[in-house]
Design an enzyme around this catalytic site. Structure first.
Site, short mmCIF file in Angstrom:
data_model
loop_
_atom_site.label_atom_id
_atom_site.label_comp_id
_atom_site.label_asym_id
_atom_site.label_seq_id
_atom_site.Cartn_x
_atom_site.Cartn_y
_atom_site.Cartn_z
CG ASP A 145 2.69 6.59 -3.42
OD1 ASP A 145 3.05 7.78 -3.32
OD2 ASP A 145 3.46 5.64 -3.16
CG ASP A 168 5.15 9.81 5.58
OD1 ASP A 168 4.39 9.85 6.54
OD2 ASP A 168 6.29 9.30 5.64
CE LYS A 185 2.09 7.45 6.19
NZ LYS A 185 2.97 6.33 6.60
P1 IMP Z 1 7.03 12.12 1.83
O1 IMP Z 1 8.08 12.75 0.97
O2 IMP Z 1 7.52 11.86 3.21
O3 IMP Z 1 5.71 12.83 1.78
O4 IMP Z 1 6.81 10.65 1.33
C1 IMP Z 1 6.45 10.35 0.08
C2 IMP Z 1 6.84 8.95 -0.32
O5 IMP Z 1 7.22 8.10 0.77
C3 IMP Z 1 5.62 8.31 -0.91
O6 IMP Z 1 5.49 8.64 -2.27
C4 IMP Z 1 5.87 6.85 -0.67
O7 IMP Z 1 6.63 6.29 -1.72
C5 IMP Z 1 6.68 6.81 0.62
N1 IMP Z 1 5.81 6.50 1.79
C6 IMP Z 1 5.39 7.33 2.75
N2 IMP Z 1 4.59 6.72 3.65
C7 IMP Z 1 4.49 5.44 3.22
C8 IMP Z 1 3.76 4.29 3.70
O8 IMP Z 1 3.03 4.28 4.72
N3 IMP Z 1 3.92 3.16 2.96
C9 IMP Z 1 4.68 3.08 1.83
N4 IMP Z 1 5.34 4.13 1.35
C10 IMP Z 1 5.25 5.31 2.02
MG MG Z 2 7.94 3.99 -1.72
#
Ligand code: IMP
Ligand code: MG
Length: 183
Positions: free
Chosen positions: A108, A111, A139
């Site tokens: 999805d 981040d 992002k």
């Molecule tokens: P990462 O491990 O920080 O890259 O984040 C991954 C997970 O964090 C994603 O699969 C989302 O479930 C959640 N996430 C990150 N940013 C957002 C956002 O802006 N809205 C909702 N969920 C987010």
């Molecule tokens: Mg989530």
């Protein structure tokens, strides 16, 4: 989510629509065609990273016109409100032996990059025929570990988004568009 008590509360947290359903549909059509064109004749396994990617996966797989199989795994990154804690836990693993497939991870949003970093390392260790990543949102300004998807549908600035599968405290996944969360 504890602070969503009624429908007015719920609605007040939806600040503005960032990406409309029509824009999402058009981008998914394009990604579906790109995947169909480059994987024709190959055994494909689309791997949805739950829960956030379930809506994207459902729409993307229906724009893929070549045979493909579907798999699910569940990764939880623990959030304190809208800020990632940095811990990633795989709470449900794939059932398939991926050594027989060209794997496409369907995510999805990227981040910090931690979730995909862990999942890619885990799946690469199982020797898939190939491994690529398609993400609905990116992002890049928030990266803690380097990560680049093979296909990114939308790049967005650093704000928390909800809808189209993405949640805040488990709510808002059912919005048909991507919105900025009014945190
Ligand atoms: P990462 O491990 O920080 O890259 O984040 C991954 C997970 O964090 C994603 O699969 C989302 O479930 C959640 N996430 C990150 N940013 C957002 C956002 O802006 N809205 C909702 N969920 C987010
Ligand atoms: Mg989530």
């Amino acid at each position: 989510m504890k602070d969503v008590k009624n429908i007015d509360d719920f609605k007040s947290k939806i600040k503005r629509v960032v990406i409309s359903k029509e824009e999402i549909d058009a981008a998914i059509k394009k990604a579906g065609k790109q995947i169909s064109d480059s994987y024709d004749g190959k055994p494909i396994l689309l791997v949805s990273v739950l829960k956030g990617s379930f809506v994207f996966m459902a729409d993307l797989c229906r724009e893929i016109t070549v045979p493909c199989e579907i798999g699910f795994m569940c990764a939880e990154s623990y959030y304190e409100g809208t800020v990632s804690s940095g811990n990633v836990k795989i709470t449900m693993d794939l059932k398939q032996d991926i050594s027989k497939y060209h794997v496409i991870i369907v995510e999805d949003i990227i981040d910090t990059g931690r979730t995909l970093n862990e999942i890619v390392a885990l799946l690469k260790g199982r020797n898939p025929l190939s491994l690529k990543v398609v993400t609905l949102l990116d992002k890049p300004s928030r990266r803690m570990v380097e990560f680049k998807a093979d296909i990114t549908l939308f790049t967005i600035p650093d704000y928390f988004v909800i809808g189209y599968g993405l949640d805040c405290g488990e709510y808002y996944r059912n919005l048909p568009y991507i919105a900025e969360y009014n945190g």
